[in-house]
Write an enzyme that holds these catalytic residues in place. Structure first.
Site, PDB file in Angstrom:
ATOM      1  CE  LYS A 160     -15.354  -6.070 -43.215  1.00 53.72           C
ATOM      2  NZ  LYS A 160     -14.743  -7.196 -42.555  1.00 53.72           N
ATOM      3  CG  ASP A 189      -8.194   1.102 -53.926  1.00 49.06           C
ATOM      4  OD1 ASP A 189      -9.234   1.209 -54.349  1.00 49.06           O
ATOM      5  OD2 ASP A 189      -7.341   1.145 -54.318  1.00 49.06           O
ATOM      6  CD  GLU A 190      -9.079   4.818 -47.995  1.00 52.93           C
ATOM      7  OE1 GLU A 190      -9.826   4.513 -48.806  1.00 52.93           O
ATOM      8  OE2 GLU A 190      -8.403   6.036 -48.134  1.00 52.93           O
ATOM      9  N   GLY A 191     -10.920  -0.103 -48.106  1.00 51.86           N
ATOM     10  CA  GLY A 191     -11.994  -1.254 -47.432  1.00 51.86           C
ATOM     11  C   GLY A 191     -13.426  -0.321 -47.139  1.00 51.86           C
ATOM     12  CE  LYS A 192     -13.382   4.728 -50.322  1.00 47.22           C
ATOM     13  NZ  LYS A 192     -11.906   4.253 -50.691  1.00 47.22           N
ATOM     14  CB  THR A 218      -8.882   5.065 -63.224  1.00 47.96           C
ATOM     15  OG1 THR A 218     -10.028   6.007 -63.086  1.00 47.96           O
ATOM     16  CG2 THR A 218      -8.771   4.848 -61.493  1.00 47.96           C
ATOM     17  CD  GLN A 273     -12.600   8.460 -56.321  1.00 49.99           C
ATOM     18  OE1 GLN A 273     -13.283   9.295 -56.091  1.00 49.99           O
ATOM     19  NE2 GLN A 273     -12.816   7.527 -56.897  1.00 49.99           N
ATOM     20  N   GLY A 287     -13.597   1.468 -57.403  1.00 51.70           N
ATOM     21  CA  GLY A 287     -13.836  -0.098 -57.305  1.00 51.70           C
ATOM     22  C   GLY A 287     -14.077  -0.263 -55.878  1.00 51.70           C
ATOM     23  CG  HIS A 288     -16.301   1.473 -53.802  1.00 50.64           C
ATOM     24  ND1 HIS A 288     -17.208   2.396 -53.452  1.00 50.64           N
ATOM     25  CD2 HIS A 288     -15.304   2.118 -53.648  1.00 50.64           C
ATOM     26  CE1 HIS A 288     -16.620   3.592 -53.358  1.00 50.64           C
ATOM     27  NE2 HIS A 288     -15.259   3.574 -53.381  1.00 50.64           N
ATOM     28  N   PRO A 345      -0.696  -3.227 -59.939  1.00 48.01           N
ATOM     29  CG  PRO A 345       1.483  -3.841 -60.342  1.00 48.01           C
ATOM     30  CD  PRO A 345       0.329  -3.379 -61.157  1.00 48.01           C
ATOM     31  NE  ARG A 346      -5.874  -1.485 -54.650  1.00 47.22           N
ATOM     32  CZ  ARG A 346      -6.784  -2.065 -54.294  1.00 47.22           C
ATOM     33  NH1 ARG A 346      -6.591  -2.743 -53.141  1.00 47.22           N
ATOM     34  NH2 ARG A 346      -7.925  -2.112 -54.722  1.00 47.22           N
ATOM     35  CB  THR A 351      -9.739  11.498 -57.885  1.00 46.64           C
ATOM     36  OG1 THR A 351     -10.451  11.481 -59.130  1.00 46.64           O
ATOM     37  CG2 THR A 351     -10.410  12.331 -56.819  1.00 46.64           C
TER      38      THR A 351
HETATM   39  P1  GDP Z   1     -12.689   0.544 -51.102  1.00 44.37           P
HETATM   40  O1  GDP Z   1     -12.264   1.227 -52.627  1.00 44.37           O
HETATM   41  O2  GDP Z   1     -12.077   1.582 -50.160  1.00 44.37           O
HETATM   42  O3  GDP Z   1     -14.010   0.008 -51.127  1.00 44.37           O
HETATM   43  O4  GDP Z   1     -11.633  -0.827 -51.105  1.00 44.37           O
HETATM   44  P2  GDP Z   1     -11.417  -1.820 -52.112  1.00 44.37           P
HETATM   45  O5  GDP Z   1     -12.567  -2.606 -52.609  1.00 44.37           O
HETATM   46  O6  GDP Z   1     -10.683  -1.094 -53.607  1.00 44.37           O
HETATM   47  O7  GDP Z   1     -10.126  -2.557 -51.602  1.00 44.37           O
HETATM   48  C1  GDP Z   1     -10.212  -3.260 -50.539  1.00 44.37           C
HETATM   49  C2  GDP Z   1      -9.698  -4.857 -50.856  1.00 44.37           C
HETATM   50  O8  GDP Z   1      -9.294  -5.558 -49.433  1.00 44.37           O
HETATM   51  C3  GDP Z   1     -11.148  -5.637 -51.328  1.00 44.37           C
HETATM   52  O9  GDP Z   1     -10.483  -6.644 -51.941  1.00 44.37           O
HETATM   53  C4  GDP Z   1     -11.614  -6.215 -50.224  1.00 44.37           C
HETATM   54  O10 GDP Z   1     -12.125  -7.239 -50.258  1.00 44.37           O
HETATM   55  C5  GDP Z   1     -10.535  -6.325 -49.149  1.00 44.37           C
HETATM   56  N1  GDP Z   1     -10.630  -6.355 -47.649  1.00 44.37           N
HETATM   57  C6  GDP Z   1     -11.512  -5.423 -47.128  1.00 44.37           C
HETATM   58  N2  GDP Z   1     -11.188  -5.313 -45.703  1.00 44.37           N
HETATM   59  C7  GDP Z   1     -10.235  -6.432 -45.591  1.00 44.37           C
HETATM   60  C8  GDP Z   1      -9.674  -6.833 -44.586  1.00 44.37           C
HETATM   61  O11 GDP Z   1      -9.982  -6.552 -43.309  1.00 44.37           O
HETATM   62  N3  GDP Z   1      -8.747  -7.977 -44.561  1.00 44.37           N
HETATM   63  C9  GDP Z   1      -8.376  -8.447 -45.921  1.00 44.37           C
HETATM   64  N4  GDP Z   1      -7.516  -9.593 -46.160  1.00 44.37           N
HETATM   65  N5  GDP Z   1      -9.026  -8.160 -47.103  1.00 44.37           N
HETATM   66  C10 GDP Z   1     -10.043  -7.032 -46.670  1.00 44.37           C
HETATM   67  P1  IMO Z   2     -11.910   3.792 -54.371  1.00 43.75           P
HETATM   68  O1  IMO Z   2     -13.230   4.525 -54.366  1.00 43.75           O
HETATM   69  C1  IMO Z   2      -7.496   4.369 -55.342  1.00 43.75           C
HETATM   70  C2  IMO Z   2      -6.390   7.493 -58.018  1.00 43.75           C
HETATM   71  C3  IMO Z   2      -5.890   6.921 -59.456  1.00 43.75           C
HETATM   72  C4  IMO Z   2      -4.732   8.103 -59.636  1.00 43.75           C
HETATM   73  C5  IMO Z   2      -5.660   9.378 -59.198  1.00 43.75           C
HETATM   74  C6  IMO Z   2      -6.502  10.147 -60.281  1.00 43.75           C
HETATM   75  O2  IMO Z   2     -11.993   2.558 -55.143  1.00 43.75           O
HETATM   76  O3  IMO Z   2     -11.136   4.104 -53.251  1.00 43.75           O
HETATM   77  P2  IMO Z   2      -8.848   9.485 -61.869  1.00 43.75           P
HETATM   78  O4  IMO Z   2      -9.099   8.397 -62.700  1.00 43.75           O
HETATM   79  O5  IMO Z   2      -9.483   9.632 -60.479  1.00 43.75           O
HETATM   80  O6  IMO Z   2      -8.567  10.792 -62.464  1.00 43.75           O
HETATM   81  O7  IMO Z   2      -7.218   9.203 -61.241  1.00 43.75           O
HETATM   82  O8  IMO Z   2      -6.688   8.753 -58.410  1.00 43.75           O
HETATM   83  N1  IMO Z   2      -7.833   6.893 -57.941  1.00 43.75           N
HETATM   84  C7  IMO Z   2      -7.846   5.793 -56.901  1.00 43.75           C
HETATM   85  N2  IMO Z   2      -7.069   5.125 -56.216  1.00 43.75           N
HETATM   86  N3  IMO Z   2      -8.875   4.010 -55.198  1.00 43.75           N
HETATM   87  C8  IMO Z   2      -9.782   4.694 -55.993  1.00 43.75           C
HETATM   88  O9  IMO Z   2     -11.144   4.565 -55.612  1.00 43.75           O
HETATM   89  C9  IMO Z   2      -9.390   5.794 -56.931  1.00 43.75           C
HETATM   90  N4  IMO Z   2     -10.070   6.457 -57.752  1.00 43.75           N
HETATM   91  C10 IMO Z   2      -8.893   7.039 -58.416  1.00 43.75           C
HETATM   92  O10 IMO Z   2      -5.016   5.760 -59.460  1.00 43.75           O
HETATM   93  O11 IMO Z   2      -3.748   8.233 -58.989  1.00 43.75           O
HETATM   94 MG    MG Z   3     -11.427   0.777 -54.473  1.00 43.62          MG
END
Ligand code: GDP
Ligand code: IMO
Ligand code: MG
Length: 423
Positions: A18, A13-16, A129, A224, A40-41, A304-305, A239
Site C-alpha cells: 500500500k 504483511d505490514e501494508g508495504k 507458505t 516479508q 502477498g502484496h 488466519p494471522r 524466511t
Molecule cells: P504487505 O505484504 O506488507 O504488502 O501487506 P499485505 O498486503 O499482505 O497485508 C496488508 C493488508 O491490509 C491488505 O489487505 C491491505 O489492503 C490492507 N491495508 C493496508 N493498509 C491498511 C490500512 O491502513 N487500513 C486497513 N484497514 N487496511 C489496510
Molecule cells: P509479505 O511480503 C507474512 C512467513 C511464513 C512462515 C515463514 C517462512 O506478504 O509480507 P517461507 O514460505 O518464506 O519459507 O515461510 O515466513 N512468511 C510471511 N509472513 N508475510 C509474508 O510476506 C511472508 N512470507 C513468508 O508464514 O512463517
Molecule cells: Mg503480505
C-alpha cells in the site's frame, strides 16, 4: 531521492505494498530484491484489488519499470500466472518487466521438498507458505541452484542440468520418499521459460546503477519483514532471505551510495503467520477482535494471522538493523473500536530488564505493557492529521517517542487516499 527502500519492520504483511503504491507514482523504477511467491502484496485502487506475488507493486503505473532483482527466487509458473492475470485485467506488464540474470529459478521440486519437509517435521515445522522458498535458497547457498542467465548457455542443458537433477532425485527419493523428477520434462520446461523470459533478462547491477547515475529514481520493495529475516529474525522461524537493508543491497546490486532513505512500514498493532515466538500475541478475544477488524487472513495461503499489540522492542530492532529514516504506520483504523490500547514498551529476560530484541530464547521474555486510551471513533475518513481524534494523535506520538523514529505517514484504510502525510 535516488534510491528509497521500503522495508517491513515486523513479521510481514505490514501494508508495504500500500505504501509502495502510494509512493510509486513518482518513481521511475521499482525493484523487488528478495523472496519469491511467498509474498502477498495487496494494492487497492478504487474498487479494484491486486495481490502481487513476484511482480513489484509499482506495475499499476503505466510508466514505471519493474525489476525482479537478483536476490529473488522466481517460480516461472507463478510469474506467468501473475502476468496473465494482469493482462486479463487490462494491464500489460511485459514491456516494463525486467528480470535479473542472477536471480534463481524456483522449480516444482523445490515446492515438493518444502511441502514434504514441513509435513515430516511434526512440532518443529516452520509453517512456511509451501512455495518452495527455503529449498530454492538452500540450493543457491549450496551452489546447486539454477540462475536465470544460465538458461542462455546452450551447454547447460546437457552438462550441469543432468547432474543437478540426479542429485535432486537422490534427495527426493531417499530422504523425502517422493517420486523422482524427469530430466527431459525439466529440460523442456526450462527451454520454454528461456524463450518466454528472453526479452526481460538484464544485468541488474549494470542497469540499475546506470539508471541511477542518469538521475532516475528507484524504489526498493522489501518482501516479508525484519522479524522474518534469516539472520535478524526469530530463527529458525524465519524466511530464507534477508528482507533488511543489507539484503536490499545484495539483492539488487545498487550501490549503497545511492540509498538515501529507508522507510520502515509498521502496523499500529502486530501480526504473524506461521509458527514461532511472538511476545505480544493475544490468544484471547482481543486477538479475535484485531483479526476481524483488520481482516487478518494470509493473502497467499488464507491462513488466519496471529494478532497482538504493537511491540516497541520489535520496531526498535528494525530501526537499528535497517537504519530507518522514518516510519509509515499502517492500519491505525483497525484500533478504532478499542477503549484502551496496549503497547509493549519493554522486555524482561531471566528477571532482568533488557532493551534489545534477543537473538535466541525469545519465548522466555516477559513483556512489559503500557496502556493508552483509545479514541472509539472512525478514522478512515481522515486525510489530514487534524482530522484524527486527539487520542489517535496521542497514540501516534507515543509510538514515535517509544521507537525513536519519526512517523512520516499514517494509513487509515487500504486505499491510496486513506493516507495521511505527517511531515
Ligand atoms: P504487505 O505484504 O506488507 O504488502 O501487506 P499485505 O498486503 O499482505 O497485508 C496488508 C493488508 O491490509 C491488505 O489487505 C491491505 O489492503 C490492507 N491495508 C493496508 N493498509 C491498511 C490500512 O491502513 N487500513 C486497513 N484497514 N487496511 C489496510
Ligand atoms: P509479505 O511480503 C507474512 C512467513 C511464513 C512462515 C515463514 C517462512 O506478504 O509480507 P517461507 O514460505 O518464506 O519459507 O515461510 O515466513 N512468511 C510471511 N509472513 N508475510 C509474508 O510476506 C511472508 N512470507 C513468508 O508464514 O512463517
Ligand atoms: Mg503480505
Amino acid at each position: 531521492m535516488p534510491a528509497t527502500l521500503i522495508v517491513g519492520t515486523q513479521w510481514g504483511d505490514e501494508g508495504k505494498a500500500k505504501i509502495i503504491d502510494y509512493l510509486a507514482g513518482k518513481t521511475d523504477i521499482v525493484v523487488r530484491y528478495q523472496g519469491g511467491a511467498n509474498a502477498g502484496h495487496t494494492v487497492k485502487v478504487g474498487n479494484d484489488k491486486y495481490i502481487f506475488r513476484l511482480i513489484p507493486s509499482g506495475i499499476l503505473y503505466p510508466r514505471t519499470i519493474c525489476v525482479l532483482g537478483g536476490g529473488m527466487v522466481i517460480d516461472p509458473d507463478a510469474l506467468f500466472a501473475e502476468i496473465g492475470e494482469l493482462e486479463a485485467r487490462g494491464i500489460n506488464p511485459k514491456g516494463r518487466l525486467r528480470i535479473a540474470d542472477n536471480a534463481h529459478i524456483l522449480m516444482p521440486y523445490h515446492r515438493e521438498i518444502d511441502i514434504r519437509s514441513e509435513e515430516s517435521s511434526g512440532s518443529f515445522k516452520i509453517g512456511t507458505t509451501r512455495r518452495g522458498i527455503g529449498a530454492c535458497y538452500s540450493d543457491k547457498v549450496n551452489r546447486q541452484g539454477i540462475r536465470v542467465g544460465m538458461l542462455y548457455n546452450e551447454t547447460f542443458y546437457d552438462t550441469l542440468l543432468p547432474r543437478l537433477i540426479e542429485q535432486k532425485n537422490r534427495l527426493l527419493t531417499r530422504v523425502y520418499d517422493a517420486p523422482p523428477v524427469d530430466l527431459a520434462e525439466i529440460k523442456d520446461k526450462l527451454l520454454f521459460f528461456r524463450d518466454r523470459l528472453r526479452d526481460m533478462v538484464i544485468n541488474a547491477p549494470y542497469y540499475l546503477n546506470m539508471e541511477l547515475a542518469s538521475g532516475k529514481n528507484v524504489l526498493l520493495e522489501g518482501a516479508q519483514g525484519t522479524m522474518l529475516d534469516l539472520d535478524f529474525g526469530t530463527y529458525p522461524f524465519v524466511t530464507s532471505s534477508n528482507p533488511t537493508t543489507g539484503g536490499a543491497l545484495s539483492g539488487s546490486g545498487i550501490s549503497f551510495r545511492y540509498l538515501k532513505e529507508v522507510i520502515g512500514v509498521a502496523k499500529a498493532y502486530s501480526t504473524r503467520v506461521g509458527e514461532g515466538p511472538y511476545p505480544t500475541e493475544c490468544t484471547d478475544e482481543t486477538g479475535e477482535l484485531l483479526r476481524k477488524a483488520g481482516n487478518e487472513y494470509g493473502s497467499v495461503t488464507g491462513r488466519p494471522r496471529r494478532c497482538g499489540w504493537f511491540d516497541v522492542e520489535v520496531v526498535r530492532h528494525a530501526a537499528r538493523i535497517n537504519g530507518l529514516s522514518c516510519l509509515a504506520l499502517t492500519k491505525l483504523d483497525v484500533l478504532d473500536q478499542f477503549k484502551t490500547i496496549k503497547v509493549a514498551t519493554g522486555y524482561e529476560l531471566d528477571g532482568k530488564r533488557i532493551d534489545y530484541f534477543p537473538s535466541c530464547n525469545v519465548s522466555k521474555v516477559k513483556v512489559i505493557y503500557e496502556e493508552l486510551p483509545g479514541w472509539n471513533e472512525p478514522t478512515s475518513h481522515a486525510t489530514k492529521p487534524k482530522h484524527l481524534p486527539k487520542n489517535a494523535r496521542r497514540y501516534i506520538e507515543a509510538i514515535e517517542r517509544f521507537c525513536g523514529v519519526p512517523i512520516a505517514w499514517v494509513s487509515v484504510g487500504p486505499a491510496r487516499e486513506n493516507t495521511i502525510a505527517l511531515k
